[in-house]
Design an enzyme around this catalytic site. Sequence first.
Site, PDB file in Angstrom:
ATOM      1  CB  CYS A  86       1.052 -18.797   4.902  1.00 38.16           C
ATOM      2  SG  CYS A  86       2.440 -17.613   5.874  1.00 38.16           S
ATOM      3  N   GLY A 111       0.852  -1.270  -0.014  1.00 41.97           N
ATOM      4  CA  GLY A 111       0.016  -0.123   0.032  1.00 41.97           C
ATOM      5  C   GLY A 111       0.911   1.229  -0.063  1.00 41.97           C
ATOM      6  CD  GLU A 121       8.558   2.212  -7.327  1.00 42.63           C
ATOM      7  OE1 GLU A 121       9.207   1.517  -6.634  1.00 42.63           O
ATOM      8  OE2 GLU A 121       7.238   1.909  -7.319  1.00 42.63           O
TER       9      GLU A 121
END
Length: 183
Positions: A147, A14, A88
């Site tokens: 998981c 996010g 970034e």
Amino acid sequence: MAKLYFKYGPMKCGKTTDIIKTYYNYKEKDMNVLIMKPGDDKKAGSKIQNRAGAELNTDYVVSPSVDIYNLIAYHLIENNTDCIIVDEAQFLTPKQVDELTEVVDEFNIPVLCYGLRADAFSHAFPGSQRLFEVADRLEELKAICKCGEKATYNLRLDADYDSVCRPCYKKLRRQYGKKKEEK
């Protein structure tokens, strides 16, 4: 006193959504935000875009040779700026990260850098490593592995990327290696 922030996390945690939220929070207060990203980022061209399709235009896309301090200093001659957001940030050079510390200290403008901690082989990006060394505030953005555990690794299998926990990273890398050997 302004600060240099590094908000980091694995893919799909996010980061870009947080950038968009932060941008609009500043804009709602009639504050000016400068948005930039490194030119090495090929995603979305000169835009910042999240997975849901929300996007923002960047003010600058900088190559590794750009002196970010000078770029921002010239920008400030014509533009009032209350906050700088860098997407970034892992693709920044260590020198550019140091230039951002100068921006914070000299111009008293907060700089919020967003990026990955490490690449798909769990090696720190040089820009991220430098941000860990010099940022005033570090904030980990969380993602969830398939998981159910906290995802901290970026996994690349062929062209697909995902964020996973360390045990799943190791397991999937082993499985992928065996599949490649069988081909």
